[in-house]
Write a protein that holds these residues in place. Sequence first.
Motif, PDB file in Angstrom:
ATOM      1  N   GLU B   1     -10.611  -6.910  -2.233  1.00 38.29           N
ATOM      2  CA  GLU B   1     -10.754  -5.775  -1.321  1.00 38.29           C
ATOM      3  C   GLU B   1     -10.064  -4.555  -1.931  1.00 38.29           C
ATOM      4  OE1 GLU B   1      -9.766  -6.639   2.763  1.00 38.29           O
ATOM      5  OE2 GLU B   1      -9.241  -4.570   3.148  1.00 38.29           O
ATOM      6  N   PRO B   2     -10.742  -3.421  -1.928  1.00 40.28           N
ATOM      7  CA  PRO B   2     -10.129  -2.225  -2.520  1.00 40.28           C
ATOM      8  C   PRO B   2      -8.875  -1.851  -1.769  1.00 40.28           C
ATOM      9  CG  PRO B   2     -12.365  -1.757  -1.740  1.00 40.28           C
ATOM     10  CD  PRO B   2     -12.083  -3.176  -1.421  1.00 40.28           C
ATOM     11  N   GLU B   3      -7.917  -1.294  -2.490  1.00 41.98           N
ATOM     12  CA  GLU B   3      -6.685  -0.902  -1.847  1.00 41.98           C
ATOM     13  C   GLU B   3      -6.109   0.327  -2.525  1.00 41.98           C
ATOM     14  OE1 GLU B   3      -4.041  -4.231  -2.165  1.00 41.98           O
ATOM     15  OE2 GLU B   3      -3.722  -3.944  -4.313  1.00 41.98           O
ATOM     16  N   VAL B   4      -5.229   0.989  -1.807  1.00 44.80           N
ATOM     17  CA  VAL B   4      -4.506   2.129  -2.339  1.00 44.80           C
ATOM     18  C   VAL B   4      -3.220   1.587  -2.960  1.00 44.80           C
ATOM     19  CG1 VAL B   4      -3.325   4.264  -1.740  1.00 44.80           C
ATOM     20  CG2 VAL B   4      -5.455   3.645  -0.571  1.00 44.80           C
ATOM     21  N   THR B   5      -2.945   1.972  -4.171  1.00 46.70           N
ATOM     22  CA  THR B   5      -1.733   1.488  -4.836  1.00 46.70           C
ATOM     23  C   THR B   5      -0.805   2.646  -5.145  1.00 46.70           C
ATOM     24  OG1 THR B   5      -2.818   1.584  -6.992  1.00 46.70           O
ATOM     25  CG2 THR B   5      -2.866  -0.519  -5.839  1.00 46.70           C
ATOM     26  N   GLN B   6       0.480   2.400  -4.977  1.00 44.77           N
ATOM     27  CA  GLN B   6       1.481   3.425  -5.200  1.00 44.77           C
ATOM     28  C   GLN B   6       2.533   2.923  -6.183  1.00 44.77           C
ATOM     29  OE1 GLN B   6       1.739   4.540  -0.557  1.00 44.77           O
ATOM     30  NE2 GLN B   6       3.047   5.818  -1.852  1.00 44.77           N
ATOM     31  N   SER B  27     -11.513   4.037  -4.985  1.00 44.57           N
ATOM     32  CA  SER B  27     -12.279   4.804  -5.964  1.00 44.57           C
ATOM     33  C   SER B  27     -13.358   5.698  -5.372  1.00 44.57           C
ATOM     34  CB  SER B  27     -12.902   3.854  -6.986  1.00 44.57           C
ATOM     35  OG  SER B  27     -13.780   2.961  -6.342  1.00 44.57           O
ATOM     36  N   ASN B  28     -14.011   5.333  -4.313  1.00 46.94           N
ATOM     37  CA  ASN B  28     -15.089   6.171  -3.786  1.00 46.94           C
ATOM     38  C   ASN B  28     -14.623   7.086  -2.667  1.00 46.94           C
ATOM     39  OD1 ASN B  28     -14.704   4.039  -1.999  1.00 46.94           O
ATOM     40  ND2 ASN B  28     -16.811   4.137  -1.260  1.00 46.94           N
ATOM     41  N   HIS B  29     -13.312   7.149  -2.454  1.00 45.57           N
ATOM     42  CA  HIS B  29     -12.792   8.006  -1.400  1.00 45.57           C
ATOM     43  C   HIS B  29     -12.638   9.434  -1.884  1.00 45.57           C
ATOM     44  CE1 HIS B  29     -11.005   4.646   1.341  1.00 45.57           C
ATOM     45  NE2 HIS B  29     -12.293   4.509   1.118  1.00 45.57           N
ATOM     46  N   ALA B 107      -8.302   5.903   7.577  1.00 46.59           N
ATOM     47  CA  ALA B 107      -7.535   6.131   6.365  1.00 46.59           C
ATOM     48  C   ALA B 107      -6.897   4.816   5.940  1.00 46.59           C
ATOM     49  CB  ALA B 107      -6.458   7.187   6.609  1.00 46.59           C
ATOM     50  N   PHE B 108      -6.937   4.549   4.644  1.00 39.66           N
ATOM     51  CA  PHE B 108      -6.319   3.360   4.068  1.00 39.66           C
ATOM     52  C   PHE B 108      -5.017   3.773   3.408  1.00 39.66           C
ATOM     53  CE2 PHE B 108      -9.706   0.184   4.422  1.00 39.66           C
ATOM     54  CZ  PHE B 108     -10.775   0.992   4.758  1.00 39.66           C
ATOM     55  N   PHE B 109      -3.968   3.043   3.722  1.00 40.75           N
ATOM     56  CA  PHE B 109      -2.647   3.406   3.240  1.00 40.75           C
ATOM     57  C   PHE B 109      -2.174   2.475   2.132  1.00 40.75           C
ATOM     58  CE2 PHE B 109      -0.921   6.598   6.175  1.00 40.75           C
ATOM     59  CZ  PHE B 109      -1.902   6.611   7.144  1.00 40.75           C
ATOM     60  N   GLY B 110      -1.363   3.035   1.248  1.00 44.55           N
ATOM     61  CA  GLY B 110      -0.679   2.236   0.252  1.00 44.55           C
ATOM     62  C   GLY B 110       0.583   1.607   0.808  1.00 44.55           C
ATOM     63  N   GLN B 111       1.285   0.883  -0.060  1.00 47.60           N
ATOM     64  CA  GLN B 111       2.464   0.145   0.390  1.00 47.60           C
ATOM     65  C   GLN B 111       3.705   1.020   0.463  1.00 47.60           C
ATOM     66  OE1 GLN B 111       1.418   0.282  -2.651  1.00 47.60           O
ATOM     67  NE2 GLN B 111       2.990  -0.261  -4.152  1.00 47.60           N
TER      68      GLN B 111
END
Lengths: 115, 118
Positions: B1-6, B27-29, B107-111
Amino acid sequence: AQSVTQPDIHITVSEGASLELRCNYSYGATPYLFWYVQSPGQGLQLLLKYFSGDTLVQGIKGFEAEFKRSQSSFNLRKPSVHWSDAAEYFCAVGPLSYNTDKLIFGTGTRLQVFP
Amino acid sequence: EPEVTQTPSHQVTQMGQEVILRCVPISNHLYFYWYRQILGQKVEFLVSFYNNEISEKSEIFDDQFSVERPDGSNFTLKIRSTKLEDSAMYFCASSETGTGGGWNTEAFFGQGTRLTVV
């Protein structure tokens, strides 16, 4: 100004018990409403959201929430809590006009689960 | 599953130093955000970014802060001269479309990156 209140800073429940986390918002119209969860070391994960329609919404991990316009509330519930549900839970109000994207969050409720 | 990484997950810096917090959105955001949470306080919106420019910023986001999308994948938050009160958890988020009224997207959030200014 819009605001979100989560009255309970910290809640402790036993595994298998039911759970209700409270969220109240202040806004003149019906906002978009969200519940996010943050497990230790993890990002904010969306549990569920309400945009319109049925006021009882189902989310992931067995959670549900009910929008009550008369009470300006969007409380999160789970009938039987699992130890893995221990986390911080955030209620948020969604963007309130076409020219803004920001979410307004509550202060969060930390859930502790005892075996 | 795509995720936001920080990255990094935790950064300690001395007061007055510059820090750059990094994020790789999904990537497609097309819409990107920074939020922060000072310990014990609410998660607060800092800035939103779309089409290579800031679309909205809060009163917190003063001249000490800047954001950039230096390439096609990274989204950064720079604090030029850190202050003690900048210590917080900083969250990056992205969304496919704007989350503004009329868009039923999320909105998808990172950790998060925990920034500690000493």
